[in-house]
Design an enzyme around this catalytic site. Sequence first.
Site, mmCIF file in Angstrom:
data_model
loop_
_atom_site.group_PDB
_atom_site.id
_atom_site.type_symbol
_atom_site.label_atom_id
_atom_site.label_comp_id
_atom_site.label_asym_id
_atom_site.label_seq_id
_atom_site.Cartn_x
_atom_site.Cartn_y
_atom_site.Cartn_z
ATOM 1 N N GLU A 67 12.595 -4.151 -0.984
ATOM 2 C CA GLU A 67 12.350 -5.440 -0.346
ATOM 3 C C GLU A 67 11.847 -5.268 1.080
ATOM 4 O OE1 GLU A 67 13.904 -9.934 0.013
ATOM 5 O OE2 GLU A 67 14.945 -8.528 -1.297
ATOM 6 N N HIS B 26 16.102 0.873 -12.497
ATOM 7 C CA HIS B 26 16.675 2.131 -12.026
ATOM 8 C C HIS B 26 16.459 3.184 -13.110
ATOM 9 C CE1 HIS B 26 18.304 -0.155 -8.741
ATOM 10 N NE2 HIS B 26 18.794 -1.018 -9.611
#
Length: 140
Positions: free
Chosen positions: A64, A90
């Site tokens: 982010e 992930h």
Amino acid sequence: MAIWQKPISVELLHSLHVGTAPERLGLEFLEVGEDFIRGRVPVDQRTRQPVGILHGGVSVLLAETLGSCGAAYSCPEGHRAVGLDINANHLRSVSEGWVTGTARPVHIGRTTQVWQIDMVNDAGQPTCVSRITMAVLAPR
């Protein structure tokens, strides 16, 4: 040709994040290229979860931060970019070293931007892939 609409540098990005969550977790900006931003986070006592691997939220924080910075500096002067959505897959756990992320635009539009952030461990193996969608807000 560079995508940046505003002056941008590693030093500027570091200065903007003093006292913020990214700084407290050890995020380092490494490079600003013509169409990418690269940074990394340490895998240490600040960023591990109780089982000893990098907390998935730290990968998202890296994504982010890099994607938001990319969007902010590639939108026109006076405009700002705010997050609409982020996702992360992930792929591989990391228990030591660094995770390095590279953010590149998928789409830079007038009202939205999409950035992909690819993260790797010190061996260059993929650890996480993330996409962030940003709204571009015109001056009021």
